[in-house]
Motif scaffolding. Structure first.
Motif, mmCIF file in Angstrom:
data_model
loop_
_atom_site.group_PDB
_atom_site.id
_atom_site.type_symbol
_atom_site.label_atom_id
_atom_site.label_comp_id
_atom_site.label_asym_id
_atom_site.label_seq_id
_atom_site.Cartn_x
_atom_site.Cartn_y
_atom_site.Cartn_z
ATOM 1 N N GLN A 259 31.402 30.621 -27.605
ATOM 2 C CA GLN A 259 31.489 30.765 -29.059
ATOM 3 C C GLN A 259 30.205 30.277 -29.735
ATOM 4 O OE1 GLN A 259 34.141 32.277 -30.545
ATOM 5 N NE2 GLN A 259 34.838 32.606 -28.430
ATOM 6 N N THR A 260 29.580 29.274 -29.139
ATOM 7 C CA THR A 260 28.348 28.701 -29.689
ATOM 8 C C THR A 260 27.390 28.385 -28.554
ATOM 9 O OG1 THR A 260 29.207 26.435 -29.582
ATOM 10 C CG2 THR A 260 29.565 27.654 -31.640
ATOM 11 N N SER B 266 25.685 29.979 -33.535
ATOM 12 C CA SER B 266 26.878 30.760 -33.245
ATOM 13 C C SER B 266 26.509 31.978 -32.414
ATOM 14 C CB SER B 266 27.555 31.206 -34.552
ATOM 15 O OG SER B 266 27.943 30.089 -35.320
#
Length: 281
Positions: free
Chosen positions: A194-195, A200
């Protein structure tokens, strides 16, 4: 120029086909009450304070599609090539809408800005002082930086180039020459991430260069990889081989702004792989 006229002028520019649009020129000086940037590099955000409330509601006859184009013009103008979110304020409070289109806490992040709004200034490339690098690697570094900021269309490369984040292999581009015109190929992440650091997913491998140039930060080159300040633990080993590592100069290697973009080349200075490490404040 009245506020509405300024926004309508921006709308006309936003509606122009991307190859002809100059969205960073959509607003003349003084269009906003103030615009400022909080933070540094990809860890910051823009705050735009509107002159008055005239832009909150759509002028008579403006369609939803036209309103979205006008917002796109405003965001692309402000970002000017960065990927930082843009917050619109009126009288110290987040703007609830622009041209009748609702905003969440006054914020817009991704307006799908065309690549030509990215900075076209030449990066300040300086030696790191640790060790000299071969001329073919220096040529690769210069050519890649010019490509990164949109000043050229290519750089020396193999037919295939592999890409990784912090040592984690993500993708290999097999026909690089055909893919270079699509700069979306530099936006990568493993499917379950996700990151990465403070960024991000997907992470734009070129974003640290864009931000350094936009902030007039010199970029140092070296033949040696060094640990990035406050970076998360690498998923794989540090890069090895014939390489040139691009980083901000030492005074900018903080938890908010450090990065290492490593270009690994063959014996002729052709790019074979690229790895990005980011700080995480």
């Amino acid at each position: 120029m009245p506020a509405r006229d300024r926004w309508e002028a921006a709308l006309a520019i936003a509606a122009t086909p991307p190859e002809e649009a100059g969205l960073q020129q959509a607003f003349p000086a003084g269009s906003f009450d103030q615009v400022h940037y909080d933070g540094f590099g990809w860890h910051g955000q823009f705050t735009v304070t509107l002159l008055d409330a005239s832009a909150l509601n759509a002028p008579a006859g403006m369609t939803v599609d036209e309103a979205r184009l006008a917002i796109r013009a405003a965001v692309c103008t402000t970002q000017n090539g960065s990927d930082s979110r843009v917050n619109f304020f009126l009288d110290t409070k987040p703007a609830p809408r622009l041209f009748g289109q609702p905003l969440t806490d006054g914020m817009v992040r991704d307006a799908d800005c065309p690549p030509e709004v990215r900075p076209s200034r030449s990066p300040q490339l300086v030696p790191d002082g640790q060790s000299p690098i071969p001329l073919d690697l220096l040529r690769l570094a210069k050519a890649f930086l010019r490509y990164a900021v949109g000043a050229s269309d290519s750089f020396p490369h193999w037919e295939s180039v592999s890409m990784s984040l912090g040592g984690q292999a993500v993708v290999s581009i097999d026909d690089v020459a055909a893919a270079l015109s699509n700069r979306e190929m530099w936006r990568i992440c493993p499917g379950d991430w996700q990151t990465f650091g403070a960024a991000s997913c997907p992470v734009d491998l070129l974003a640290p260069i864009h931000q350094a140039v936009a902030n007039d930060v010199p970029i140092a080159y070296s033949a040696q990889y060094g640990e990035v300040t406050c970076a998360p633990r690498r998923s794989g080993p540090p890069p090895t081989g014939r390489m040139v590592v691009l980083r901000p100069t030492s005074e900018w290697r903080t938890c908010a702004s450090d990065f290492a973009l490593t270009l690994v080349a063959d014996d002729h200075g052709l790019l074979r792989s690229i790895d990005l490490a980011l700080s995480n404040p």
